[in-house]
Every structure is written in structure tokens, then in C-alpha cells.
Scaffold this motif. Sequence first.
Motif, PDB file in Angstrom:
ATOM      1  N   LYS A 480      -4.142 -15.940  -2.517  1.00 47.74           N
ATOM      2  CA  LYS A 480      -3.939 -14.979  -1.432  1.00 47.74           C
ATOM      3  C   LYS A 480      -2.470 -14.662  -1.176  1.00 47.74           C
ATOM      4  O   LYS A 480      -2.127 -13.530  -0.811  1.00 47.74           O
ATOM      5  N   TYR A 481      -1.598 -15.648  -1.372  1.00 46.24           N
ATOM      6  CA  TYR A 481      -0.223 -15.482  -0.905  1.00 46.24           C
ATOM      7  C   TYR A 481       0.831 -15.550  -2.012  1.00 46.24           C
ATOM      8  O   TYR A 481       2.030 -15.494  -1.728  1.00 46.24           O
ATOM      9  N   LEU A 482       0.390 -15.661  -3.275  1.00 42.16           N
ATOM     10  CA  LEU A 482       1.337 -15.618  -4.382  1.00 42.16           C
ATOM     11  C   LEU A 482       0.853 -14.668  -5.474  1.00 42.16           C
ATOM     12  O   LEU A 482       1.529 -13.703  -5.813  1.00 42.16           O
ATOM     13  N   LEU A 483      -0.337 -14.904  -5.991  1.00 43.93           N
ATOM     14  CA  LEU A 483      -0.856 -14.073  -7.072  1.00 43.93           C
ATOM     15  C   LEU A 483      -1.165 -12.649  -6.616  1.00 43.93           C
ATOM     16  O   LEU A 483      -0.896 -11.684  -7.324  1.00 43.93           O
ATOM     17  N   ILE A 487       0.115  -7.031   0.103  1.00 44.40           N
ATOM     18  CA  ILE A 487       0.692  -7.766   1.222  1.00 44.40           C
ATOM     19  C   ILE A 487       0.146  -7.250   2.551  1.00 44.40           C
ATOM     20  O   ILE A 487      -0.272  -7.999   3.407  1.00 44.40           O
ATOM     21  N   SER A 488       0.132  -5.907   2.698  1.00 45.12           N
ATOM     22  CA  SER A 488      -0.404  -5.300   3.917  1.00 45.12           C
ATOM     23  C   SER A 488      -1.218  -4.077   3.524  1.00 45.12           C
ATOM     24  O   SER A 488      -2.128  -4.173   2.730  1.00 45.12           O
ATOM     25  N   ILE A 557       7.126  -6.403   4.651  1.00 43.29           N
ATOM     26  CA  ILE A 557       6.456  -6.394   3.345  1.00 43.29           C
ATOM     27  C   ILE A 557       7.451  -6.721   2.245  1.00 43.29           C
ATOM     28  O   ILE A 557       7.146  -7.484   1.318  1.00 43.29           O
ATOM     29  N   LEU A 558       8.647  -6.155   2.347  1.00 41.16           N
ATOM     30  CA  LEU A 558       9.677  -6.431   1.341  1.00 41.16           C
ATOM     31  C   LEU A 558      10.025  -7.909   1.298  1.00 41.16           C
ATOM     32  O   LEU A 558      10.194  -8.488   0.212  1.00 41.16           O
ATOM     33  N   PHE A 559      10.106  -8.545   2.460  1.00 43.73           N
ATOM     34  CA  PHE A 559      10.381  -9.980   2.490  1.00 43.73           C
ATOM     35  C   PHE A 559       9.324 -10.743   1.697  1.00 43.73           C
ATOM     36  O   PHE A 559       9.654 -11.577   0.838  1.00 43.73           O
ATOM     37  N   ARG A 571       3.522 -14.238   3.257  1.00 42.45           N
ATOM     38  CA  ARG A 571       2.496 -13.374   3.846  1.00 42.45           C
ATOM     39  C   ARG A 571       3.031 -12.753   5.124  1.00 42.45           C
ATOM     40  O   ARG A 571       4.118 -13.131   5.614  1.00 42.45           O
ATOM     41  N   LEU A 572       2.243 -11.828   5.691  1.00 45.36           N
ATOM     42  CA  LEU A 572       2.459 -11.358   7.048  1.00 45.36           C
ATOM     43  C   LEU A 572       1.410 -12.021   7.922  1.00 45.36           C
ATOM     44  O   LEU A 572       0.228 -12.072   7.560  1.00 45.36           O
ATOM     45  N   ASN A 573       1.838 -12.531   9.053  1.00 46.65           N
ATOM     46  CA  ASN A 573       0.913 -13.200   9.958  1.00 46.65           C
ATOM     47  C   ASN A 573      -0.178 -12.238  10.410  1.00 46.65           C
ATOM     48  O   ASN A 573       0.095 -11.100  10.779  1.00 46.65           O
TER      49      ASN A 573
END
Length: 847
Positions: A480-483, A487-488, A557-559, A571-573
Motif C-alpha cells: 500500500k505504501y511503497l509498491l 498516493i491520492s 503527494i510529492l513528499f 502515505r497521506l493520512n
Amino acid sequence: MFSTHLQEYALDKYQGRKKYYSCLWEEIEEALKGCTEEEAILMRFLYGTMPVRDAGEYDFQVFLSYVQHALWLRRNMKWCGELTEDIFIHHVLYYRINSEDISDCRKFFYEQLKDRIQGMSLEEAVIEINYWCAENAVYESTDERTASPMTVFRCGKGRCGEESTFAVTAYRSVGIPARQVYTPRWAHCDDNHAWVEIYLHGKWYFIGACEPEEGLNRGWFTVPANRAILIHSRTFSDFMINSSEECIGKENLLTYYNNTPFYAKTRELTVTVKDQKGQPVKDAFAAVEILNMAEYFPAVTLVTDSKGEAHVSVGLGDVRVRAWKGDTFGEKKVSLKVTAKAELSLECSAGKPDWVTDEWEQAGFSAPEECPMHLGRETQEQKERKARRLKEANQIREQRFVACYDEKLASVYTEEAGMFRTAGENAAEIRAFLTKDENPGRRRMLHSLAVKDYKDLKASILEDHLGCEQGSLNEETYEKYLLCPRISKEELTPYRSFIRAYFKENEKERFGKNPEQIWKYIKDTIHYDTEVDYSTICATPIGCLKMKQGNSLAQKILFAAICRSLNIPARLNSVTLAPEYLKEGVFTIPEGFAEGQKAKDIAKEDAASLILKVKDKSKWNYFQTWTIGKLEGVHFDTLNYEGVSFEDNALELVLEPGVYRLITSMRMPNGDQHTSQRVFCLEHGEQKSIEMTLWESEAKDMLVNYSLNDFPVQDNTGKEYMVSELVTENAVILAFLGVGEEPTEHVLNELLASASHWKETAARMVMVLREPGELKNATLRRVLESLSGVELFFDEQRSCERAAAKMHVDADKLPVLILIQKELVGIYACAGYNVGSVELMLKLLEQ
């Protein structure tokens, strides 16, 4: 040749963008040298008025394709050549309609339509094009990311904002001016809607996108529209503002026009803003807010004049008006049925919360009453022709997408079979990615995506994101948070290879050792000027870095994109949208990030605990019966707790200290709402408990008592039953549906969303279709597979008309839902577009 006014306007706007286009300026200037004089004028107009992010996302040639096609239409389509310059510029040429992804598509749409409308009058062409739209797209409830017109064509489905963008593209492609018209929120139900207006012989007319009628100014939404508070359209520049329409101001790049008086009875609301000394406040902001989804949504924001006044024509319902300037604000409820004036005093501020009462305050909000503005009725001949042509359109569309589905491939990749069905013609991209080699990451990546991604993903883009290392990460965190490339709600791009090439080795090493430096880099490097962008869309990570420009969401998103590109899970919270990266097994917000934090990341000594207590947890659905918002400056920002549930009739939220507002709302069958709100403070380390209150009406206040005549329905074998045989001891929902049409699709989707409540209630539905072909509808099939207690029948004797007449609802506005008791007593009914009708009927069944 274009007017001197347009040439000067285009040049002025274009030159004003030079500082924003510094990295592209020489490239654009060189490309303009290859354009004709007319092309150069229009290209300067587009580059001078477009959202700056678009210049960084799309090539010069994409915009040039729109210019060249529009000029060809101007020369070769008689109706286009006769248009005034402003109508042509805004509603034929312009490439952007809303927040859709942009591609070179106008010529494609023209090629699909040119032979079909050959020799037709303008009116005939408008109707025929909408039948073509219906052959290629139908309503489907999806997420808020707006798919492009080409994506809608390739998958055959879209929500109303996508259908209307699709239809506007079709009309503009043949030189017929068209625009998207939008109610940001209904007043009588929890939703919004978009449709299409087309410009004929100097006037605007409305149609339902992909919902053809045999005439203009018709559509299922005409009754909801005459109950609207606000309906507006927009242009992406202020070139030659149309004085015949009420301009309600600018927001960033956009100029908004008030279309409400065309659809609903209105009156001009005058908002007067004063300071604490009673003096008028110039240049204050005043927002007209609609209570919808248990939050106050700012439908339009005005600016006061030297008298402290602002004016707008709105529908005759109840609204909340909120005004602010600097760090002070004020708000009040206004009933447009009673008064056309609202005077507000700027007495509140976040820094001095002495206005916070910490008590429940109740208020009723009335929706505008029905007041039909467009009363044209179909003849029987028109009804029959429309029914025949819509049936043909559905068959054409369904056959095309059945042919897209590869049964053999789906039998090999059984877990991905649903993706292939969703993707339509885009299934070829999924196949190319999935079958390239045996890398297990391919399947894992596909399953990490949003459903809509299957409709427009590109295999080459997914390929760019495969090079990740799982290491010691657990499956969920890795996938979910790497592959995952998503992102949004941004467009998917090959940002990993771009980012890895963009930064120097020492920078990447520094970021990898300390991801806090990534956020510092973003804040130091990426800027945002609201005056040259469109807040509804955000730059992709690639565009953000190229243009050094991006809004708050784009920066977050860029972060996450930079982190993932450097093999750092991020991720974004889900509640606050704050950027977070994985640090020692915990998702952590960068220290320099100033906005709200996720509960568990707040330092224990700083956190405040809020416990919400309820008596019946089944009544509490976020964005339906309650929300909570935090005061940020002069606005309450609604937090996203969608899907959260109360355990043992209680819910604990761990929050930052600050001022919060709870809103609870109960929608009545007539569209009115009962609301309660409570504003309170949370201090550092405080533990606070609040008993939630829901201002409900008794069932007897909602119900009627009408006797229906018995009538026959038929099952799929042709066997006939009298409805009285189907209604036993318990009440039954009698549902006459218009399968494939947007209002019915909403009800079917509500049934799916209410599946657990349906089961708890042991509800029964006698579902009546118009003809057996409707059984092929995918949403209907999912309902029949998911819900028990649904019995299918057909109405061969037009019984819907007689039953609807007895219940005093309109049989022409399907779906018609009737709650019916034994001895055929109808106790509640609704017709047409009534979001929330399923949950309401389940609650009535319980009571």
C-alpha cells in the motif's frame, strides 16, 4: 481573423505567465514560431489562461491539436462560424471542462459523429449526439477523480461529472458550444449533480449528459433543479464576461456564472458585513453554505463592496451565511423564504474563543419547495421513440464491452477477472502488464490500485514502479505504501524514474538518511500562486518538480512520491491528509509540517481525547448523520472519519488541541433537515466526553395512509401475481425501477451500500422492471447477488402510473419507491432522485 481585443487580451495574459513558465518559455516561444497567426493567437490565449499545472503536465502539441481543430470547425461548420467570439473561445475551443485528464481527443470525437449528424438541423444534431453518448457511456458511481472523455469512451461508464465532461467534449468536437452546469450541493438530498447546457441560436438549453430526450430543456433532474439553492457554470478566463448572466465572482482562475434563475425560483440575497463597532467591512468574504452530508458546504463565496454588501440570487431554502476578514468571522442561518437580507458581525476569532458555548444548538433547515420551471411533457410518440432508442443504445454499449472481455484470460487470472470487466477497452493495458513475466509484484501492484485506475492505467507507467525492495516490511505496508504508484487522487505518472534522475546522488543519499529533509526541500523549492491555478486539480509529482509550482495537496503527494522512489514507505493520512513516512515502524509526520496530525502521532502529553457516546450506533454514519470539523483560522475543516464505527455505542477520537464543531443531521422525507451542532474547545491533555444527539422525527410524522388498488405483475416466466399476494404481515418496499438510468443507479448503489442494514432489518422488496433486458444491468446483478429478500417482477400493464398517482408522486420520474403494508396501504413514497431513500425506508421499517 480574430478581434484586436482578443489578440491584446491573449498577449497580455500570455506575457503575464512568463515568470511561471521560466523552464518552458524558450520551448513555447520556439513552438509558436511554427504556428500560423491565428493558431499563435489562440495558443497564447490558452497558455495565458490555463491552470499553470497544465503547462507542466501536457505537451505543446496537445494544446495545438485543440486550437487547430477549433479553427477548422470555425471555417467549415456553418453553425460554428456564426458564433460570437467569446462563445467560440470559451465553449468550443477551450480544452478543459472540469478536472479531467487532458488528451488529444477532439478530432477522435468528431470522426465518430460527423457522418451521424450530416444534413441535420442544429436541434436534431444535439439530440442525435446525446443518443451517441448513451450508446457509449452510462452512469456509474465512482470515486471523485474525474476520468478523461477518452477513458469514459473506453470503459463505457462514469459518474455525472464524467458523463457531462464526456458529452461537452462530444458537442465541442463538432462546433456546438457546450458547458458543464453544476449544483455543488443539493438542498433536498445529500449529493450534487452535473449536467450539460448547449448553446443554440443565441440561447442556452439544458440536457442530461448521456441521457437523451426527444426535446431540449428536459431531464430527470428538472424537479431536483427547481429545488436547488445554487446552480452555476464556469469559464477559465474573464474574457468578455457575458452581461446577460449574473457573474458571481472569481475563484483563482475561474469566473463563475449564476444559472439558478433558469432552473428555480430565486430571490436576491443581500449580505451585509460589519465589524464589532457596527461599521461596514469592505473586501470581506461571505460564503453561502448549504447543509449537506452533515456539513456546511460553501456553495458560493462573495466579496463585499464599500457598503459592506454582497449580493447573489439563490433558491428559496435555508442556508448558513459565513463571513470573514483577516482572523475574525461571523455566521448565521438565513431563511430565503422569509427574508432576503443577512447582516453579520465579525465578532469571533480562533485566538479568543469566548464565543464557544459547548452546548448543543438545534435548528431546522428547509429545502426549497417544488416550483416547476420547465413543464414540457413528452407525447406518447416521443416516449415510445425514446424507449426504443435507449434500448438500442444499451444493447450497442453492452455488446461492445462484452466483446472486450477475454474469457480465456480471465480464466487464467481469476483474481483479476473483475479488473478486466471494469477496464473495458483498457483491458489490453492490464494484460500487457500482467503477462509480461512472472514477477509476483505485478499482481500485487494491480490489487493495490483504485478501481478507477483499471480504466485508464498504462502498462508502461506501472512498469516504472516495479523496482521496489520489500526487505523486512510486512505485506500491507509494502504493497500500500511503497509498491503502489497511487498516493491520492492524482493522475498516475512514471514519477519514480523521473525523481531518481532528477536529484543528484548526494541529495538522494541525504533524503534517504533523513526524510525530514524531503519536506524541507519541498517547502523551500515548491511554491503556489492561487491566482494562476485551479484548486480542484493538483500537479503530479513530475509536473510539480518541473514547474516548481503545486498546491498543498500536490506538495504532500510529492513528499510521498519522493519517499517511495527512494524505497521509503510513505502515505497521506486518511483523516487529515498530512504527509507521513515510516520511521522505526511508525508512520510519522515531518517536523516542519504545520497542519493537523493523525491522532496516534500526537505526543501523548499534548493529545486530547474526545469520547462520543450514542444510544444506537446504527444511526450514526459519517457524512450522513454526523461530522466533526476543526477550526483552522476562520474556517471549520471537516475531518475525514468516513467508515469509522462506534464500538459498544462509543467512539474515542484522539485529537490535537483546538476548537471543534460537531454537526448531526437528520433528513426528512420532504428534504428538510433537523440539525444539532456543538462547538467546543479541547485543551492539551484533556479528556472530554460528549453525548451525541440526533434530532429525529417520529415515524408518524413521516408517514401517510393511502389505499392502493390491487394490480398484477409478472415473474420472468410470465406467471401473473397480484401485488396483494406478495404483501404479507410485514411492510414491503415496492420499487418500480428505470434500470440503466442515473436515478435508479443511485438507488441500486444505495442498496449495495446498505447491505448489512438490509440484512439486520430482514427487509423485503418487490422489484418491478420494465422489461427482461434490464436484467443484464451489472449494478442490478450485483444487488441481486448481494441482497436476500428481493423478488423480481415485470410491469406489463403500466401499473406504476396508477400506483404513483395514488401516492401523489410522479410516475415519469423513476425509480418510484413505495413502502406498502398489508391490505395495500401505502405509507410512504418517493419518486426520482432522492439520495438516502434506501436508508430512510429501512429506518421506517424498523420503526
